[in-house]
Design a protein around this motif. Structure first.
Motif, PDB file in Angstrom:
ATOM      1  N   ASN A 133       0.820  -1.218   0.000  1.00 22.14           N
ATOM      2  CA  ASN A 133       0.000   0.000   0.000  1.00 22.14           C
ATOM      3  C   ASN A 133       0.850   1.263   0.000  1.00 22.14           C
ATOM      4  O   ASN A 133       0.535   2.231  -0.697  1.00 22.14           O
ATOM      5  CB  ASN A 133      -0.956   0.005   1.191  1.00 22.14           C
ATOM      6  N   LEU A 134       1.920   1.257   0.794  1.00 24.04           N
ATOM      7  CA  LEU A 134       2.832   2.407   0.812  1.00 24.04           C
ATOM      8  C   LEU A 134       3.387   2.659  -0.585  1.00 24.04           C
ATOM      9  O   LEU A 134       3.374   3.787  -1.083  1.00 24.04           O
ATOM     10  CB  LEU A 134       3.983   2.162   1.797  1.00 24.04           C
ATOM     11  N   GLY A 135       3.866   1.596  -1.212  1.00 21.59           N
ATOM     12  CA  GLY A 135       4.423   1.730  -2.553  1.00 21.59           C
ATOM     13  C   GLY A 135       3.376   2.156  -3.566  1.00 21.59           C
ATOM     14  O   GLY A 135       3.628   3.016  -4.406  1.00 21.59           O
ATOM     15  N   ASN A 136       2.190   1.553  -3.481  1.00 31.31           N
ATOM     16  CA  ASN A 136       1.131   1.906  -4.423  1.00 31.31           C
ATOM     17  C   ASN A 136       0.704   3.359  -4.269  1.00 31.31           C
ATOM     18  O   ASN A 136       0.396   4.030  -5.254  1.00 31.31           O
ATOM     19  CB  ASN A 136      -0.077   0.983  -4.245  1.00 31.31           C
ATOM     20  N   LEU A 137       0.704   3.853  -3.041  1.00 29.81           N
ATOM     21  CA  LEU A 137       0.295   5.225  -2.776  1.00 29.81           C
ATOM     22  C   LEU A 137       1.370   6.239  -3.171  1.00 29.81           C
ATOM     23  O   LEU A 137       1.070   7.271  -3.761  1.00 29.81           O
ATOM     24  CB  LEU A 137      -0.043   5.391  -1.290  1.00 29.81           C
ATOM     25  N   LEU A 138       2.631   5.937  -2.861  1.00 28.50           N
ATOM     26  CA  LEU A 138       3.672   6.961  -2.957  1.00 28.50           C
ATOM     27  C   LEU A 138       4.670   6.819  -4.100  1.00 28.50           C
ATOM     28  O   LEU A 138       5.169   7.828  -4.590  1.00 28.50           O
ATOM     29  CB  LEU A 138       4.449   7.025  -1.632  1.00 28.50           C
ATOM     30  N   HIS A 139       5.009   5.603  -4.503  1.00 26.81           N
ATOM     31  CA  HIS A 139       6.095   5.445  -5.474  1.00 26.81           C
ATOM     32  C   HIS A 139       5.829   6.212  -6.773  1.00 26.81           C
ATOM     33  O   HIS A 139       6.650   7.026  -7.192  1.00 26.81           O
ATOM     34  CB  HIS A 139       6.359   3.968  -5.761  1.00 26.81           C
ATOM     35  N   GLY A 140       4.705   5.972  -7.373  1.00 24.48           N
ATOM     36  CA  GLY A 140       4.389   6.645  -8.633  1.00 24.48           C
ATOM     37  C   GLY A 140       4.153   8.134  -8.468  1.00 24.48           C
ATOM     38  O   GLY A 140       4.661   8.948  -9.238  1.00 24.48           O
ATOM     39  N   ASN A 141       3.397   8.506  -7.428  1.00 24.97           N
ATOM     40  CA  ASN A 141       3.102   9.923  -7.212  1.00 24.97           C
ATOM     41  C   ASN A 141       4.364  10.732  -6.921  1.00 24.97           C
ATOM     42  O   ASN A 141       4.557  11.814  -7.468  1.00 24.97           O
ATOM     43  CB  ASN A 141       2.083  10.087  -6.077  1.00 24.97           C
ATOM     44  N   LEU A 142       5.215  10.198  -6.060  1.00 28.94           N
ATOM     45  CA  LEU A 142       6.481  10.892  -5.784  1.00 28.94           C
ATOM     46  C   LEU A 142       7.402  10.858  -6.999  1.00 28.94           C
ATOM     47  O   LEU A 142       8.189  11.783  -7.211  1.00 28.94           O
ATOM     48  CB  LEU A 142       7.172  10.297  -4.559  1.00 28.94           C
ATOM     49  N   GLY A 143       7.302   9.785  -7.787  1.00 31.04           N
ATOM     50  CA  GLY A 143       8.088   9.712  -9.022  1.00 31.04           C
ATOM     51  C   GLY A 143       7.728  10.844  -9.979  1.00 31.04           C
ATOM     52  O   GLY A 143       8.607  11.488 -10.561  1.00 31.04           O
ATOM     53  N   TRP A 144       6.425  11.100 -10.117  1.00 27.99           N
ATOM     54  CA  TRP A 144       6.007  12.206 -10.993  1.00 27.99           C
ATOM     55  C   TRP A 144       6.382  13.549 -10.384  1.00 27.99           C
ATOM     56  O   TRP A 144       6.744  14.485 -11.105  1.00 27.99           O
ATOM     57  CB  TRP A 144       4.513  12.115 -11.300  1.00 27.99           C
ATOM     58  N   LEU A 145       6.331  13.658  -9.051  1.00 25.22           N
ATOM     59  CA  LEU A 145       6.786  14.885  -8.395  1.00 25.22           C
ATOM     60  C   LEU A 145       8.279  15.088  -8.629  1.00 25.22           C
ATOM     61  O   LEU A 145       8.732  16.208  -8.891  1.00 25.22           O
ATOM     62  CB  LEU A 145       6.470  14.831  -6.898  1.00 25.22           C
ATOM     63  N   LEU A 146       9.052  14.010  -8.556  1.00 31.49           N
ATOM     64  CA  LEU A 146      10.483  14.084  -8.856  1.00 31.49           C
ATOM     65  C   LEU A 146      10.699  14.548 -10.293  1.00 31.49           C
ATOM     66  O   LEU A 146      11.536  15.407 -10.560  1.00 31.49           O
ATOM     67  CB  LEU A 146      11.160  12.731  -8.618  1.00 31.49           C
ATOM     68  N   PHE A 147       9.933  13.974 -11.216  1.00 27.59           N
ATOM     69  CA  PHE A 147      10.044  14.387 -12.613  1.00 27.59           C
ATOM     70  C   PHE A 147       9.758  15.887 -12.750  1.00 27.59           C
ATOM     71  O   PHE A 147      10.486  16.605 -13.438  1.00 27.59           O
ATOM     72  CB  PHE A 147       9.081  13.566 -13.478  1.00 27.59           C
ATOM     73  N   ALA A 148       8.711  16.376 -12.063  1.00 27.71           N
ATOM     74  CA  ALA A 148       8.382  17.803 -12.108  1.00 27.71           C
ATOM     75  C   ALA A 148       9.519  18.644 -11.514  1.00 27.71           C
ATOM     76  O   ALA A 148       9.860  19.709 -12.048  1.00 27.71           O
ATOM     77  CB  ALA A 148       7.081  18.065 -11.360  1.00 27.71           C
ATOM     78  N   ALA A 149      10.128  18.150 -10.433  1.00 32.89           N
ATOM     79  CA  ALA A 149      11.244  18.873  -9.820  1.00 32.89           C
ATOM     80  C   ALA A 149      12.448  18.917 -10.758  1.00 32.89           C
ATOM     81  O   ALA A 149      13.144  19.938 -10.843  1.00 32.89           O
ATOM     82  CB  ALA A 149      11.625  18.227  -8.487  1.00 32.89           C
TER      83      ALA A 149
END
Length: 176
Positions: A133-149
């Protein structure tokens, strides 16, 4: 600029930076292709490449952080507090995204983590809900945030150049 600080980053720092860029290109390309072609039979193979690029890039990031900490007095100063904060956010996300991905991999019950076919981490034989659940919630979303950064990081390099305050030379090694 403080005259005691070098004008450019050292060769190892620059090399690690550009290797990280290559890793990001591999990570982003594999996930973008998977997203675009997820129904294609071959698209499932992209996850193995995505994980491989992600793991190797994580190793680069860890080494970059250790190297930066060990050589913090021999690095060019940030242009501003905002730039320093931006870099810290980039490093935090560059660590968090793959670590959360590895937690999800372990707890997903999908088997071991393989990097270019070499098993590096055994997965849990059964699904561990909080990890998945942690990975499903955060991995992709933070990945896109990283891409935006990263896009913001690149945009600031361009803006600085337009304003006549070129900073790219620090990562190319060419003193202006």
């Amino acid at each position: 600029m403080n005259t005691n600080q070098p004008a450019v980053y050292d060769t190892l720092t620059r090399t690690l930076h550009w290797l990280t860029v290559i890793g990001f290109v591999g990570i982003l390309t594999t996930i973008a292709l998977w997203t675009a072609y997820e129904d294609a039979e071959w698209a499932g193979n992209l996850f193995g490449l995505h994980k491989s690029f992600g793991f190797l890039t994580l190793l680069l990031i860890v080494f970059r952080i250790i190297w930066a900490a060990a050589n913090r007095t021999g690095r060019p100063q940030s242009d501003s507090k905002a730039a320093a904060v931006g870099h810290r956010i980039l490093y935090l996300l560059m660590l968090a995204v793959p670590v959360i991905g590895m937690i999800r991999q372990y707890g997903s019950g999908r088997g071991p983590l393989k990097v270019f076919g070499i098993e590096l981490m055994q997965g849990s034989p059964e699904k561990i809900e909080w990890m998945a659940n942690l990975g499903n919630l955060l991995h992709g979303n933070l990945g896109w945030l990283l891409f935006a950064a990263v896009v913001g990081h690149i945009a600031m390099v361009v803006i600085h150049r337009i304003q006549g305050r070129d900073v790219l030379y620090r990562m190319t090694g060419r003193v202006r």
